[in-house]
Design a protein around this motif. Structure first.
Motif, PDB file in Angstrom:
ATOM      1  N   LEU A 114      81.823 112.806 110.134  1.00 40.48           N
ATOM      2  CA  LEU A 114      82.050 111.353 110.185  1.00 40.48           C
ATOM      3  C   LEU A 114      83.307 111.042 110.990  1.00 40.48           C
ATOM      4  N   ILE A 115      84.359 111.815 110.779  1.00 41.05           N
ATOM      5  CA  ILE A 115      85.609 111.629 111.527  1.00 41.05           C
ATOM      6  C   ILE A 115      85.374 111.841 113.020  1.00 41.05           C
ATOM      7  N   LEU A 116      84.661 112.903 113.364  1.00 44.86           N
ATOM      8  CA  LEU A 116      84.421 113.194 114.778  1.00 44.86           C
ATOM      9  C   LEU A 116      83.581 112.102 115.434  1.00 44.86           C
ATOM     10  N   ARG A 117      82.585 111.603 114.729  1.00 47.28           N
ATOM     11  CA  ARG A 117      81.783 110.497 115.282  1.00 47.28           C
ATOM     12  C   ARG A 117      82.663 109.280 115.512  1.00 47.28           C
ATOM     13  N   SER A 118      83.536 108.990 114.552  1.00 46.70           N
ATOM     14  CA  SER A 118      84.429 107.847 114.694  1.00 46.70           C
ATOM     15  C   SER A 118      85.375 108.034 115.874  1.00 46.70           C
ATOM     16  N   ALA A 119      85.735 109.288 116.181  1.00 50.24           N
ATOM     17  CA  ALA A 119      86.611 109.584 117.315  1.00 50.24           C
ATOM     18  C   ALA A 119      85.844 109.684 118.624  1.00 50.24           C
ATOM     19  N   GLY A 120      84.513 109.519 118.583  1.00 46.32           N
ATOM     20  CA  GLY A 120      83.695 109.589 119.791  1.00 46.32           C
ATOM     21  C   GLY A 120      83.483 111.003 120.284  1.00 46.32           C
ATOM     22  N   ILE A 121      83.500 111.974 119.386  1.00 46.63           N
ATOM     23  CA  ILE A 121      83.345 113.384 119.764  1.00 46.63           C
ATOM     24  C   ILE A 121      82.009 113.886 119.249  1.00 46.63           C
ATOM     25  N   ASP A 122      81.151 114.316 120.171  1.00 43.14           N
ATOM     26  CA  ASP A 122      79.864 114.871 119.752  1.00 43.14           C
ATOM     27  C   ASP A 122      79.597 116.265 120.328  1.00 43.14           C
ATOM     28  N   ASP A 123      80.562 116.786 121.083  1.00 42.71           N
ATOM     29  CA  ASP A 123      80.409 118.115 121.671  1.00 42.71           C
ATOM     30  C   ASP A 123      81.184 119.120 120.814  1.00 42.71           C
ATOM     31  N   TYR A 124      80.519 119.630 119.783  1.00 41.24           N
ATOM     32  CA  TYR A 124      81.164 120.592 118.895  1.00 41.24           C
ATOM     33  C   TYR A 124      80.111 121.482 118.244  1.00 41.24           C
ATOM     34  N   ARG A 125      80.586 122.604 117.719  1.00 42.78           N
ATOM     35  CA  ARG A 125      79.725 123.468 116.916  1.00 42.78           C
ATOM     36  C   ARG A 125      80.504 123.903 115.679  1.00 42.78           C
ATOM     37  N   ILE A 126      79.777 124.250 114.621  1.00 45.18           N
ATOM     38  CA  ILE A 126      80.403 124.644 113.359  1.00 45.18           C
ATOM     39  C   ILE A 126      79.928 126.036 112.984  1.00 45.18           C
ATOM     40  N   ASP A 127      80.874 126.892 112.602  1.00 43.58           N
ATOM     41  CA  ASP A 127      80.532 128.243 112.162  1.00 43.58           C
ATOM     42  C   ASP A 127      81.245 128.564 110.863  1.00 43.58           C
ATOM     43  N   ILE A 128      80.515 129.213 109.950  1.00 43.13           N
ATOM     44  CA  ILE A 128      81.096 129.738 108.716  1.00 43.13           C
ATOM     45  C   ILE A 128      81.434 131.206 108.929  1.00 43.13           C
ATOM     46  N   TYR A 129      82.665 131.579 108.580  1.00 43.32           N
ATOM     47  CA  TYR A 129      83.129 132.960 108.688  1.00 43.32           C
ATOM     48  C   TYR A 129      83.810 133.364 107.383  1.00 43.32           C
ATOM     49  N   PRO A 130      84.045 134.660 107.186  1.00 44.19           N
ATOM     50  CA  PRO A 130      85.042 135.037 106.170  1.00 44.19           C
ATOM     51  C   PRO A 130      86.367 134.367 106.530  1.00 44.19           C
ATOM     52  N   TRP A 131      87.151 133.979 105.516  1.00 36.04           N
ATOM     53  CA  TRP A 131      88.346 133.183 105.765  1.00 36.04           C
ATOM     54  C   TRP A 131      89.273 133.822 106.785  1.00 36.04           C
ATOM     55  N   ALA A 132      89.504 135.131 106.699  1.00 30.53           N
ATOM     56  CA  ALA A 132      90.455 135.780 107.605  1.00 30.53           C
ATOM     57  C   ALA A 132      90.029 135.618 109.059  1.00 30.53           C
ATOM     58  N   ARG A 133      88.723 135.648 109.328  1.00 29.88           N
ATOM     59  CA  ARG A 133      88.213 135.482 110.693  1.00 29.88           C
ATOM     60  C   ARG A 133      88.404 134.044 111.177  1.00 29.88           C
ATOM     61  N   ALA A 134      88.068 133.070 110.319  1.00 31.82           N
ATOM     62  CA  ALA A 134      88.256 131.664 110.691  1.00 31.82           C
ATOM     63  C   ALA A 134      89.734 131.373 110.956  1.00 31.82           C
ATOM     64  N   TYR A 135      90.581 131.888 110.115  1.00 32.47           N
ATOM     65  CA  TYR A 135      92.032 131.679 110.240  1.00 32.47           C
ATOM     66  C   TYR A 135      92.557 132.289 111.535  1.00 32.47           C
ATOM     67  N   ASP A 136      92.093 133.482 111.869  1.00 29.43           N
ATOM     68  CA  ASP A 136      92.537 134.158 113.083  1.00 29.43           C
ATOM     69  C   ASP A 136      92.114 133.379 114.330  1.00 29.43           C
ATOM     70  N   LEU A 137      90.893 132.846 114.338  1.00 31.27           N
ATOM     71  CA  LEU A 137      90.436 132.044 115.479  1.00 31.27           C
ATOM     72  C   LEU A 137      91.295 130.800 115.642  1.00 31.27           C
ATOM     73  N   ALA A 138      91.614 130.153 114.528  1.00 30.52           N
ATOM     74  CA  ALA A 138      92.422 128.930 114.597  1.00 30.52           C
ATOM     75  C   ALA A 138      93.854 129.224 115.031  1.00 30.52           C
ATOM     76  N   LEU A 139      94.331 130.413 114.768  1.00 33.85           N
ATOM     77  CA  LEU A 139      95.670 130.796 115.211  1.00 33.85           C
ATOM     78  C   LEU A 139      95.721 131.086 116.707  1.00 33.85           C
ATOM     79  N   LYS A 140      94.627 131.609 117.270  1.00 35.16           N
ATOM     80  CA  LYS A 140      94.692 132.190 118.604  1.00 35.16           C
ATOM     81  C   LYS A 140      93.910 131.465 119.688  1.00 35.16           C
ATOM     82  N   GLN A 141      92.924 130.634 119.334  1.00 37.34           N
ATOM     83  CA  GLN A 141      92.046 130.046 120.335  1.00 37.34           C
ATOM     84  C   GLN A 141      92.308 128.551 120.491  1.00 37.34           C
ATOM     85  N   PRO A 142      92.132 128.012 121.697  1.00 34.75           N
ATOM     86  CA  PRO A 142      92.257 126.559 121.889  1.00 34.75           C
ATOM     87  C   PRO A 142      91.019 125.828 121.398  1.00 34.75           C
ATOM     88  N   ASN A 143      91.174 124.532 121.125  1.00 35.62           N
ATOM     89  CA  ASN A 143      90.054 123.661 120.752  1.00 35.62           C
ATOM     90  C   ASN A 143      89.322 124.152 119.512  1.00 35.62           C
TER      91      ASN A 143
END
Length: 241
Positions: free
Chosen positions: A55-84
């Motif tokens: 809902l937030i992304l739609r309100s911001a006009g953003i529709d180019d995204y994907r969602i992935d579920i990972y083990p927490w350590a993997r999700a955390y590592d991606l957020a630490l190291k990757q842009p966007n």
């Protein structure tokens, strides 16, 4: 030698190719873990936290995204190291403050120590008492980082909260740290006999908000768009979990 026309055509081709590559390069990657607020629904990621974030992304006009579920350590590592990268739901702590660009809090979270009901030898009245025992935690979760920062060493790491409870039931650890939401969801699973568990102490030193947050290398303009959308929807009361 190439003609001027051929050289111009090559330059135009490179420019078109670069432009075509941009959308993929700026696709927003939402990363998360399975929790009471995020879970798989068929071939998509659902749950109340996901619905609010979309809902937030739609309100911001953003529709180019994907969602992935990972083990927490993997999700955390991606957020630490990757842009966007946009990670949710993540506890905001002093140690993490400068590591992410924070969007906003969805809810508050408290944590409790649990033991086996039969283990009357385990007593925890304050944080220092827990040092005597082995504790099951999720790798790189806020509970892991907090206890490690407090000098705890008898920590058995797992990839998900359900594993920590299995470790407790199998007496591989003496204690686990769970939230009320963890307890409610995990105890619906028939393979986990939560009647064997009991709460022994609330960890008052660890009370956190659960947020969505961007990786540090995400452009500020994108972060500000999503922050404005979050603030607007929260003011309207549309983001409660």
């Amino acid at each position: 030698m190439w003609s001027r026309r051929a050289a111009l055509a090559l330059l135009l081709g490179l420019a078109v190719g670069a432009g075509a590559a941009q959308p993929g390069a700026t696709t927003l990657h939402l990363v998360t873990e399975t929790s009471p607020f995020v879970y798989a629904e068929g071939d998509r990621v659902g749950g109340p936290a996901t619905a609010r974030l979309e809902l937030i992304l739609r309100s911001a006009g953003i529709d180019d995204y994907r969602i992935d579920i990972y083990p927490w350590a993997r999700a955390y590592d991606l957020a630490l190291k990757q842009p966007n990268v946009l990670i949710y739901l993540i506890a905001r702590t002093p140690e993490r403050e400068q590591q992410f660009k924070w969007i906003g809090a969805f809810m508050e979270q408290s944590y409790d120590f649990y033991r086996l009901r039969s283990r009357h030898d385990i007593a925890v009245e304050r944080l220092a008492d827990a040092r005597r025992y082995s504790i099951g935690v999720v790798r790189d979760d806020v509970r892991h980082q907090f206890l490690r920062g407090q000098g705890f060493t008898r920590l058995l790491l797992a990839s998900q909260s359900v594993e920590t409870v299995r470790h407790l039931l199998n007496q591989r650890v003496d204690l686990v740290l769970l939230t009320e939401a963890d307890w409610m969801v995990l105890c619906r699973q028939p393979q986990l006999d939560c009647a064997q568990l009991e709460k022994v102490h609330r960890l008052a030193e660890l009370h956190t908000g659960l947020y969505a947050a961007f990786s540090q290398s995400t452009p500020d303009a994108l972060v500000q768009r999503v922050r404005r959308a979050f603030d607007g929807l929260k003011a309207e009361g549309k983001l409660k979990l």
